[in-house]
Design an enzyme around this catalytic site. Sequence first.
Site, PDB file in Angstrom:
ATOM      1  N   ASP A 106       0.702   6.825  14.909  1.00 42.24           N
ATOM      2  CA  ASP A 106      -0.707   6.594  15.339  1.00 42.24           C
ATOM      3  C   ASP A 106      -0.793   6.275  16.640  1.00 42.24           C
ATOM      4  OD1 ASP A 106      -0.345   3.743  15.217  1.00 42.24           O
ATOM      5  OD2 ASP A 106       0.155   3.878  12.988  1.00 42.24           O
TER       6      ASP A 106
HETATM    7  N1  URA Z   1       3.981   4.034  10.243  1.00 47.70           N
HETATM    8  C1  URA Z   1       2.898   3.577  10.736  1.00 47.70           C
HETATM    9  O1  URA Z   1       2.213   2.534  10.232  1.00 47.70           O
HETATM   10  N2  URA Z   1       2.370   4.073  11.861  1.00 47.70           N
HETATM   11  C2  URA Z   1       2.862   5.018  12.324  1.00 47.70           C
HETATM   12  O2  URA Z   1       2.781   5.686  13.531  1.00 47.70           O
HETATM   13  C3  URA Z   1       4.132   5.766  11.776  1.00 47.70           C
HETATM   14  C4  URA Z   1       4.586   5.173  10.558  1.00 47.70           C
END
Ligand code: URA
Length: 234
Positions: A106
């Site tokens: 993310d």
């Molecule tokens: N878990 C998350 O919360 N965010 C990420 O980017 C990857 C795994």
Amino acid sequence: MPALTLDRLLASIGFGSRKEARALVRMGLVELDGNVLDDPFMELKERPENITVNGEEVPTVEKLYVMLHKPVDFECSHHPRDHRSVYELLPDRFSAMGIQSAGRLDADSSGIILFSNQGDFIHKVESPKKGCLKRYRVTLAREFTEAQEKELLAGVMLKDERRPVLAREIVREEGSVVITIGEGLYHQVRRMFAAVGNHVETLERISIGPVVLDESLGEGGWRFLTEAEIASLM
Ligand code: URA
């Protein structure tokens, strides 16, 4: 198989259509072993390892396997909404060659992302059934209690998921926690810590299967995967 002409070679490594590749040659922008090439239809007996286009020496591989050290504030999308795209951190020609990320991070997260233009490779990395474990280093807003650790290892139910998800391993470090998971659900790690009453402040993915983030890359840096790294994931 058709002969490997210079325009075909250039088109196959992302320098546009064959017509666009021919224009690059006619502009005198293509060199091989220090010599400017002027015939776009020149036949190459074998694929050279590298070719120079517009002053930049580029490898002529058609199958892309790439590691990127993603910084925060970049989105894993070709059409980002609120931030810049991770694809801006890679050469433009990779997009023309069909490169895609194998899983996502993310926008608030950093760390290793793998990219390829080979569907089987992307599937192996993404599919939870293939057992490709991912490790994340997180910093937390609150004390990480024994009870929270036990709950994560036993499995927690996340909203809209049908089965509990569990941490495969948890390692406590000075000021951070390293968690290993097997799936790649939306915001999974953040949601797992929230489910046990904590809150992730920073999240960095440090490995995907046996492939570890190359710290020498620096944020925003990328490199091709080695043959050994590719084999270890396949
Ligand atoms: N878990 C998350 O919360 N965010 C990420 O980017 C990857 C795994």
